[in-house]
Design a protein around this motif. Sequence first.
Motif, short mmCIF file in Angstrom:
data_model
loop_
_atom_site.label_atom_id
_atom_site.label_comp_id
_atom_site.label_asym_id
_atom_site.label_seq_id
_atom_site.Cartn_x
_atom_site.Cartn_y
_atom_site.Cartn_z
N ASN A 118 2.19 28.09 61.26
CA ASN A 118 1.34 27.06 61.87
C ASN A 118 0.67 27.53 63.16
O ASN A 118 0.09 26.71 63.88
N THR A 125 -3.13 26.74 63.43
CA THR A 125 -3.34 25.30 63.52
C THR A 125 -3.00 24.77 64.90
O THR A 125 -3.77 24.00 65.51
N LEU A 126 -1.85 25.17 65.43
CA LEU A 126 -1.44 24.67 66.74
C LEU A 126 -2.37 25.15 67.84
O LEU A 126 -2.69 24.39 68.77
N VAL A 165 1.37 20.07 59.28
CA VAL A 165 1.95 21.40 59.31
C VAL A 165 2.92 21.58 58.14
O VAL A 165 3.31 20.62 57.48
N ASP A 197 7.62 18.24 69.82
CA ASP A 197 6.70 19.16 70.50
C ASP A 197 5.40 19.29 69.72
O ASP A 197 4.31 19.30 70.31
N MET A 198 5.50 19.39 68.43
CA MET A 198 4.30 19.49 67.60
C MET A 198 3.49 18.20 67.67
O MET A 198 2.25 18.22 67.76
N LEU A 257 1.27 17.97 70.53
CA LEU A 257 0.09 18.82 70.45
C LEU A 257 -1.01 18.24 69.56
O LEU A 257 -2.12 18.76 69.54
N VAL A 284 -0.08 17.11 66.13
CA VAL A 284 0.39 17.10 64.75
C VAL A 284 0.74 15.67 64.37
O VAL A 284 1.42 14.97 65.13
#
Length: 269
Positions: free
Chosen positions: A61, A64-65, A78, A91-92, A95, A97
């Motif tokens: 990922n 993407t991130l 993801v 955490d994702m 960002l 997600v």
Amino acid sequence: MAEAPAVDAHAHVFTRSMPFAADAHARPDYDYPAEAWLADLDRHGIAYGVIAAASLFDDGNAYTLATLARHPRLRATVLVPPETDSATLRDMANLGVVGVRLIWRRRAALPALDAEPWRGMLRRLADTGLHVELLAGSAQLPILLPRLADADVRVVVDHFGVPSRDPFERSAGTGALLRAVDTGRVWVKISAGFRIDHATAAEVAGRLLTQAGPERLLWGSDAPFVNHEAGVTYADTLDLYHRLVPDPATRAAIDRTALALYFNSEGMP
């Protein structure tokens, strides 16, 4: 474009430098970076986009991130193993997600969602506010959707539910999809219609519009049309969407659905 969608809820972005997954079913020999997709969005008057995680690549990922960090107008799903912990998921989510994609259309045996590690994974997704983005076909939906409903996790089903060519199997799959929508925790993408024949796309879209309504529907281009690049353009996907959903008020309601689901209505005109 006055009637452009507000959100493209399904596209893939990648570069040739990204490693392919060992079981990749296609290996594109070109780049379609986020900036190329954003240029397509701008060209057609589309404000926001959602990256769909692609099973073709195995970069953890990373691309993407990094894209989400550069472009606040985007969200993404993801690919992660079912053992992924809550802290990583949070955490994702911070960002940008919005969900975890489960690509099970080609799986001969479906996982036991009521057993570990999947039971814990689904619970963590629900607790984190992330949804399952499910790619599965007509024959699999009657099995998977009730199990996901038992897990009390939100679900977004890709590509009309990947309707089968067999009319009985297709009807059963769409029926399962509509029953799942009735739970209030399931949405369906009218996306990748170019991958199925127009009569089937029109049939399933008609049932979804009539029985689910625009409050449960989303639109996505499936750019860059992997394996169909030579015969499909971005404009073609918009033209097909307008033919399947000809009423501007209905499309506007689908826009509101996408903004609320992916962006919490941020930036709504």
